[in-house]
Design a protein around this motif. Structure first.
Motif, PDB file in Angstrom:
ATOM      1  N   MET A   1       0.845  -1.163   0.000  1.00 31.73           N
ATOM      2  CA  MET A   1       0.000   0.000   0.000  1.00 31.73           C
ATOM      3  C   MET A   1       0.886   1.218   0.000  1.00 31.73           C
ATOM      4  O   MET A   1       1.838   1.305   0.748  1.00 31.73           O
ATOM      5  CB  MET A   1      -0.927  -0.002   1.216  1.00 31.73           C
ATOM      6  CG  MET A   1      -1.895   1.140   1.160  1.00 31.73           C
ATOM      7  SD  MET A   1      -3.061   1.265   2.541  1.00 31.73           S
ATOM      8  CE  MET A   1      -3.748  -0.322   2.678  1.00 31.73           C
ATOM      9  N   SER A   2       0.558   2.174  -0.786  1.00 27.09           N
ATOM     10  CA  SER A   2       1.304   3.409  -0.861  1.00 27.09           C
ATOM     11  C   SER A   2       1.080   4.221   0.402  1.00 27.09           C
ATOM     12  O   SER A   2      -0.050   4.468   0.805  1.00 27.09           O
ATOM     13  CB  SER A   2       0.861   4.206  -2.096  1.00 27.09           C
ATOM     14  OG  SER A   2       1.441   5.492  -2.057  1.00 27.09           O
ATOM     15  N   SER A   3       2.177   4.649   1.041  1.00 25.05           N
ATOM     16  CA  SER A   3       2.029   5.417   2.273  1.00 25.05           C
ATOM     17  C   SER A   3       1.597   6.840   1.998  1.00 25.05           C
ATOM     18  O   SER A   3       1.053   7.507   2.863  1.00 25.05           O
ATOM     19  CB  SER A   3       3.342   5.398   3.054  1.00 25.05           C
ATOM     20  OG  SER A   3       4.375   5.964   2.271  1.00 25.05           O
ATOM     21  N   VAL A   4       1.821   7.333   0.774  1.00 19.86           N
ATOM     22  CA  VAL A   4       1.459   8.705   0.440  1.00 19.86           C
ATOM     23  C   VAL A   4      -0.036   8.829   0.176  1.00 19.86           C
ATOM     24  O   VAL A   4      -0.708   9.688   0.724  1.00 19.86           O
ATOM     25  CB  VAL A   4       2.269   9.197  -0.790  1.00 19.86           C
ATOM     26  CG1 VAL A   4       1.826  10.580  -1.215  1.00 19.86           C
ATOM     27  CG2 VAL A   4       3.757   9.158  -0.495  1.00 19.86           C
ATOM     28  N   THR A   5      -0.585   7.948  -0.657  1.00 19.46           N
ATOM     29  CA  THR A   5      -1.990   8.056  -1.044  1.00 19.46           C
ATOM     30  C   THR A   5      -2.916   7.186  -0.216  1.00 19.46           C
ATOM     31  O   THR A   5      -4.116   7.379  -0.217  1.00 19.46           O
ATOM     32  CB  THR A   5      -2.178   7.674  -2.530  1.00 19.46           C
ATOM     33  OG1 THR A   5      -1.810   6.311  -2.692  1.00 19.46           O
ATOM     34  CG2 THR A   5      -1.354   8.562  -3.438  1.00 19.46           C
ATOM     35  N   ASP A  12       1.719  -3.410  -5.945  1.00 12.20           N
ATOM     36  CA  ASP A  12       1.128  -4.036  -4.757  1.00 12.20           C
ATOM     37  C   ASP A  12       0.015  -4.994  -5.139  1.00 12.20           C
ATOM     38  O   ASP A  12      -0.097  -6.085  -4.567  1.00 12.20           O
ATOM     39  CB  ASP A  12       0.562  -2.962  -3.809  1.00 12.20           C
ATOM     40  CG  ASP A  12       1.630  -2.038  -3.263  1.00 12.20           C
ATOM     41  OD1 ASP A  12       2.739  -2.524  -2.963  1.00 12.20           O
ATOM     42  OD2 ASP A  12       1.351  -0.829  -3.140  1.00 12.20           O
ATOM     43  N   ILE A  13      -0.803  -4.596  -6.077  1.00 11.66           N
ATOM     44  CA  ILE A  13      -1.927  -5.427  -6.503  1.00 11.66           C
ATOM     45  C   ILE A  13      -1.423  -6.713  -7.161  1.00 11.66           C
ATOM     46  O   ILE A  13      -1.916  -7.800  -6.873  1.00 11.66           O
ATOM     47  CB  ILE A  13      -2.855  -4.637  -7.454  1.00 11.66           C
ATOM     48  CG1 ILE A  13      -3.521  -3.508  -6.670  1.00 11.66           C
ATOM     49  CG2 ILE A  13      -3.890  -5.552  -8.099  1.00 11.66           C
ATOM     50  CD1 ILE A  13      -4.254  -2.496  -7.533  1.00 11.66           C
ATOM     51  N   VAL A  14      -0.418  -6.601  -8.022  1.00  8.91           N
ATOM     52  CA  VAL A  14       0.144  -7.778  -8.691  1.00  8.91           C
ATOM     53  C   VAL A  14       0.775  -8.711  -7.659  1.00  8.91           C
ATOM     54  O   VAL A  14       0.565  -9.923  -7.692  1.00  8.91           O
ATOM     55  CB  VAL A  14       1.175  -7.373  -9.767  1.00  8.91           C
ATOM     56  CG1 VAL A  14       1.946  -8.580 -10.273  1.00  8.91           C
ATOM     57  CG2 VAL A  14       0.473  -6.659 -10.914  1.00  8.91           C
ATOM     58  N   ARG A  15       1.530  -8.161  -6.710  1.00  3.39           N
ATOM     59  CA  ARG A  15       2.159  -8.980  -5.671  1.00  3.39           C
ATOM     60  C   ARG A  15       1.103  -9.692  -4.830  1.00  3.39           C
ATOM     61  O   ARG A  15       1.180 -10.895  -4.587  1.00  3.39           O
ATOM     62  CB  ARG A  15       3.053  -8.129  -4.777  1.00  3.39           C
ATOM     63  CG  ARG A  15       3.812  -8.961  -3.739  1.00  3.39           C
ATOM     64  CD  ARG A  15       4.520  -8.140  -2.673  1.00  3.39           C
ATOM     65  NE  ARG A  15       3.527  -7.448  -1.857  1.00  3.39           N
ATOM     66  CZ  ARG A  15       3.349  -6.125  -1.802  1.00  3.39           C
ATOM     67  NH1 ARG A  15       4.106  -5.327  -2.528  1.00  3.39           N
ATOM     68  NH2 ARG A  15       2.422  -5.594  -1.044  1.00  3.39           N
TER      69      ARG A  15
END
Length: 60
Positions: A1-5, A12-15
């Motif tokens: 998950m992006s810490s900024v947004t 992240d989704i692919v992983r």
């Protein structure tokens, strides 16, 4: 998950998807769907059989 947004990025989704498919046996989506359908159908049949057995006279 992006810490900024606060939302997941494409990497992240692919992983996460790869981890999920690995946990489910690494099958294709079609194979996974077929296996899940067969499991659900077996579960449904077992439930119907249990209800029939309970409804038979003298089985309580």
């Amino acid at each position: 998950m992006s810490s900024v947004t606060g939302s997941a990025g494409p990497a992240d989704i692919v992983r996460d998807s790869a981890e999920l498919m690995g946990a489910r046996g690494g099958d294709t989506v079609e194979e996974t769907g077929e296996r899940d359908f067969e499991f659900a159908l077996d579960l449904l049949v077992a439930g119907v059989e249990a209800m029939v057995d309970r409804a038979r006279p003298g089985t309580r």
